[in-house]
Scaffold this motif. Structure first.
Motif, short mmCIF file in Angstrom:
data_model
loop_
_atom_site.label_atom_id
_atom_site.label_comp_id
_atom_site.label_asym_id
_atom_site.label_seq_id
_atom_site.Cartn_x
_atom_site.Cartn_y
_atom_site.Cartn_z
N PHE A 1 -2.98 8.84 12.88
CA PHE A 1 -3.48 7.58 13.44
C PHE A 1 -4.96 7.69 13.85
O PHE A 1 -5.36 7.19 14.89
CB PHE A 1 -2.63 7.13 14.63
N GLY B 1 1.00 7.03 7.51
CA GLY B 1 -0.11 6.26 8.04
C GLY B 1 -0.56 5.10 7.19
O GLY B 1 -1.66 4.60 7.34
N THR C 1 -5.29 -1.55 3.60
CA THR C 1 -4.25 -1.17 4.55
C THR C 1 -4.78 -0.13 5.53
O THR C 1 -5.80 0.52 5.29
CB THR C 1 -3.03 -0.60 3.82
N ARG C 2 -4.05 0.01 6.62
CA ARG C 2 -4.44 0.96 7.65
C ARG C 2 -4.53 2.37 7.06
O ARG C 2 -3.71 2.76 6.23
CB ARG C 2 -3.39 0.97 8.77
N TYR C 3 -5.49 3.11 7.51
CA TYR C 3 -5.65 4.53 7.13
C TYR C 3 -5.68 4.73 5.62
O TYR C 3 -5.07 5.63 5.08
CB TYR C 3 -4.51 5.36 7.75
N LYS D 1 -7.83 8.42 5.23
CA LYS D 1 -6.44 8.72 4.91
C LYS D 1 -5.96 9.82 5.84
O LYS D 1 -6.54 10.91 5.86
CB LYS D 1 -6.31 9.16 3.45
N ASN D 2 -4.96 9.52 6.62
CA ASN D 2 -4.46 10.53 7.56
C ASN D 2 -3.11 10.10 8.08
O ASN D 2 -2.68 8.96 7.88
CB ASN D 2 -5.45 10.70 8.72
N ASN D 3 -2.43 11.01 8.74
CA ASN D 3 -1.13 10.68 9.32
C ASN D 3 -1.09 10.95 10.82
O ASN D 3 -0.04 11.17 11.40
CB ASN D 3 0.00 11.42 8.61
N ILE E 1 4.78 7.58 9.15
CA ILE E 1 4.70 8.96 8.68
C ILE E 1 3.39 9.21 7.93
O ILE E 1 2.59 10.04 8.32
CB ILE E 1 5.90 9.30 7.78
#
Lengths: 490, 375
Positions: free
Chosen positions: B149, A231, B339-341, B145-147, A229
């Motif tokens: 991907f 990310g 961590t990712r994103y 930073k995003n949701n 959700i």
């Protein structure tokens, strides 16, 4: 009353009944300030069945068929808490329980319990009991809310082989799940199974010896997920000791598997008139917990072992007309545990905890226009905890002390209705710092019960308020509980 | 009598339970002892010592646990020895460095299991490496930073740490192969195997694409203003180079020179993992295209000989992930806790420092710094 109003009234009444079939404990004892040593109502009787839960003593203990329905709700919150403790908790519990005397030789007892537990703002911990005896803690880097729910089923069966020898069986099963609402979004699937086989022997007319063997296997499967959700991939910190941990990201399943064995031996003696009862109990418990990740192959994490010796003695004396009651309880517990490296014989932590406890109480029943019973009970507990954490190089030796004063007041308004009042005051001191225990605090608990006792049923409305307050600063933790309890006899 | 027999059976049962519990181990954790003796085998430490086996004083030894988040740092004494006491029982990556002078370093590295509680002596033999004149200074891989991907604003930054001009003509940037087949033997191979390899324009030895002393060069996955897609993504339209896959319909900024794909069967753009990966820079003088059968079918890879690799950096978000780049190129790894994103980036602490160990050479930035070093 209009038809609509009658419908609303029905819904309200049904809701109250359902809600109040919650926590099925002995609410009468709780409403009287937990002065259990000197309370003589049926649910608080002193025998092998109530004192050591030996299923082979069911027929001797229960004389009639009954069912209990109860519901309870409790909420508590505050800033006086340990590192991993939630900021607030909401518990709902619903219970149905009953006894059926099948014949002169057979009896059955069963219980169904459903619990919904909400834990709000839990800092990091990914398990319901991060302060359990084992040193393993799994934590992540987020603060979130946990929700647990699940049913429990418990049944007992007794068969009296001959007059002096009875055997009993008990089976327990629980399944539940816990879900955290923040990533790592752990989902804990909890499975718990226990089976107990017990026996009771009538050594003399007033002397009964009982014992049982209890085996329990518990498995907690924790599923950790990647973020889908927001990310992000929060970290999972897997502590093997107080300060040493592994860091993990991604998706994985961790299993905690606990085997518990209990060997119990208990003795019950009473005088001919039944006014003097004494019981003694000795338990040996052995725990083995393995933790591992289940992937294409099993990756062991750490093993934990514990041995517990429990010894308790309790007596209760009642005057001929039950005008005065005197009770004493003495006991102790010794726990010895250690954890070791998953594949090598390397000791990571060991711990011994010794608890000694003594309590005494007295109750008076006054025959006034409105009969009154006053109960007073005091207790002292001393615990010494010796913790060696070789991995983190933390070594602690500390003592904990607790004083408790319980008072209860039972005022009969008429032959059917009673008001029950209880006040419990306590004090806990911690000699040295330990993250496992709260610092010094005072405890106050106020309880109120409204009891209706009829020949075929008992109905009790129970309310409780408690507060723990730190001695050194203004931090406190407080909460309330409300319950409705019904017991119906055949 | 029957009752007594019953009682006896119960007590025996209880006794069996009590006495059949396992024994507690007598050896406790955090008691591992080791002594290291560090020798120079090159003669660079003490040119007067003709044995070329000279104890090295003040060599830095870093022990990085592969099981726990735990690091120990030691320095050898005048006799080249260091006594290590009371460390956790674990498998460790052992890295030894000693700087001879600017541009020359003695190193050693290996993975060792420390589970023995008896006093033991290990000898560590140092070999010489010349810190790369051209270093990979920053890798931005995790995405903003995003949701949604989004991670397409990745870039790699190079830095010329010498006082002379270096020419990028024909150099190769590769993304290392990470697989269970190659992982156990990676330290024995004479090459680094890459799943992607892109070549700078020109050929080795030509002098058309200079990087000047102290200059940073940014190579973007796509030299595009990514903030048009996502407001907090990076504008890379002014990058110095971009990766361009000429075998697919990859985005191509006509104003930015391209690194082109060396593996025709690869149709993807040069993108690296948002969690764990490795990047190497080869001088381009030698490389080999190989086709290998894997459990997923055949696949093409580029082998870059170890001696042609100028620099390499591995990153991974957690300590439990296995290492994929040979210690001869990078004895450690950076990026733990990225961590990712998360919008973070990894960068050399000091662009002039290169100990061939990104665990100590790199640190984590809260935001990427393309083309410059954050003060």
């Amino acid at each position: 009353m209009s038809k609509q109003n009658r419908w609303y009234l029905f819904i309200w009444f049904a809701g109250i009944i359902f809600l109040c079939q919650a926590f099925a404990q002995d609410f009468q004892t709780r409403a009287l300030g937990n002065a259990d040593l000197v309370l003589t109502h049926w649910e608080n009787r002193l025998d092998l069945y109530t004192f050591s839960r030996n299923p082979a003593f069911l027929i001797q203990s229960e004389k009639r068929d009954w069912i209990v329905l109860s519901a309870s709700e409790s909420f508590d919150k505050g800033d006086f808490k340990r590192y991993y403790d939630p900021e607030s908790k909401l518990d709902l519990n619903f219970r149905a329980e009953g006894v059926k005397i099948l014949s002169e030789k057979e009896a059955f007892w069963g219980k169904v319990n459903y619990s919904i537990l909400k834990r709000y703002s839990i800092p990091y911990a990914i398990e319901l009991h991060p302060y359990a005896d084992d040193p393993l803690v799994m934590a992540d880097t987020t603060i979130g809310n946990f929700s647990y729910d699940g049913p429990q089923v418990n049944v007992q069966y007794q068969y009296q082989l001959v007059k002096w020898l009875g055997v009993g069986l008990e089976v327990f099963y629980e399944i539940g799940q816990g879900i955290k609402d923040r990533f790592t979004r752990p989902r804990i699937i909890h499975r718990d199974f226990a089976a107990k086989i017990g026996s009771s022997v009538q050594l003399k007319d007033n002397l009964v010896l009982g014992g049982y063997f209890d085996y329990r296997i518990l498995q907690d499967q924790t599923e950790i997920k990647r973020s889908t959700i927001d990310g992000r991939d929060p970290f999972v910190l897997r502590y093997r000791s107080e300060n040493v941990y592994r860091l993990q990201t991604g998706t994985f399943d961790r299993y905690v598997s606990l085997d518990r064995y209990i060997f119990n031996l208990a003795l019950h003696h009473r005088n001919v008139s039944g006014t003097f009862n004494q019981v003694a109990r000795f338990d040996y418990k052995y725990f083995y917990q393995s933790t591992f990740d289940e992937t294409a192959y099993r990756i062991p994490d750490s093993d934990w072992y514990a041995s517990v010796f429990d010894g308790w003695y309790q007596m209760r004396w009642q005057s001929a007309e039950n005008r005065r009651v005197f009770g004493v309880r003495l006991g102790g517990r010794y726990l010895s545990s250690f954890s070791q490296h998953p594949t090598l014989a390397i000791l990571i932590t060991d711990r011994t905890v010794t608890t000694l406890q003594g309590e005494a109480g007295i109750a008076f029943r006054f025959r006034m226009l409105k009969p009154l019973m006053v109960a007073l009970q005091g207790g002292y507990a001393h615990t010494s905890d010796h913790y060696n954490d070789y991995q983190s190089q933390v070594f602690r030796e500390l003592t904990l002390q607790g004083l408790t004063l319980n008072t209860g007041l039972d005022l009969a308004l008429d032959p059917i209705h009673s008001i029950l009042l209880g006040v419990e005051l306590g004090n806990r001191t911690r000699e040295k710092y330990s993250p496992r225990y709260l610092p010094d605090y005072n405890l106050g608990r106020f309880t109120l019960g409204l009891l209706e006792k009829r020949a075929r049923y008992h109905l009790e409305l129970y309310f409780e308020y408690f507060k723990r307050k730190a001695v050194d600063n203004g931090q406190s933790y407080h909460g309330w509980q409300v319950a409705l309890y019904t017991k119906i006899w055949k | 009598m029957k009752k007594l027999v019953w009682l006896f059976v119960v007590l025996v049962f209880l006794g069996i339970g009590i006495f059949c519990t396992p024994e507690k181990p007598v050896v406790t954790d955090a008691k591992v002892k080791r002594t290291f003796v560090v020798y120079d085998t090159t003669g660079l430490y003490d040119p007067t010592d003709t044995t070329k086996l000279t104890p090295v004083a003040n060599a830095k030894i870093i022990l990085n646990s592969k099981d726990y988040v735990k690091k120990y740092v030691y320095y050898t004494d005048d006799s080249g020895r260091v006594n290590i006491d009371n460390i956790l029982a674990s498998t460790y990556e052992v890295n030894v460095t000693y700087a001879i002078g600017p541009g020359l370093m003695l190193v050693a590295g290996q993975v060792m299991e420390f589970y023995d509680f008896h006093e033991e002596v290990d000898t560590l033999l140092l070999t010489a490496v010349s810190p790369a004149p051209l270093v990979i200074n920053e890798i931005y891989y995790c995405g903003p930073k995003n949701n949604i991907f989004f991670f397409f604003d990745q870039y790699i930054e190079l830095f010329n740490r010498t006082d002379s001009v270096i020419y990028l003509d024909g150099m190769i940037l590769g993304r290392i192969r990470s697989s269970k087949e190659i992982r156990p033997i990676k330290d024995t191979l004479s090459y680094v195997q890459n799943v992607f390899a892109y070549k700078f324009p020109g050929n080795p030895g030509e002098k058309n694409w200079p990087i000047y002393p102290g200059q940073y060069i940014v190579i973007a996955s796509d030299a595009y203003d990514h903030s048009k897609t996502l407001s907090n993504a990076i504008n890379l339209e002014n990058a110095d180079f971009e990766f361009y896959n000429q075998y697919s319909g990859d985005y191509d900024n006509p104003d930015v020179p391209n690194l082109t794909n060396l593996i025709p069967s690869k149709r993807a753009d040069f993108l690296i993992s948002v969690v764990s990966d490795g990047v190497v820079l080869g001088d381009g003088t030698s490389w080999e295209l190989v086709t290998l059968a894997t459990e997923y079918g055949t696949s093409d890879y580029i082998n870059l000989p170890i001696e042609t690799i100028i620099d390499g950096v591995e990153y991974k978000s957690g300590t439990t992930r296995p290492k994929d780049l040979t210690y001869r190129i990078d004895a450690g790894y950076t990026g733990v806790r990225v961590t990712r994103y998360s919008g973070k980036s990894v960068e050399r602490i000091n662009p002039y420092m290169d100990t061939n160990n990104s665990t100590v050479d790199f640190h984590i930035l809260d935001h990427p710094t393309p083309g410059y070093k954050e003060e």
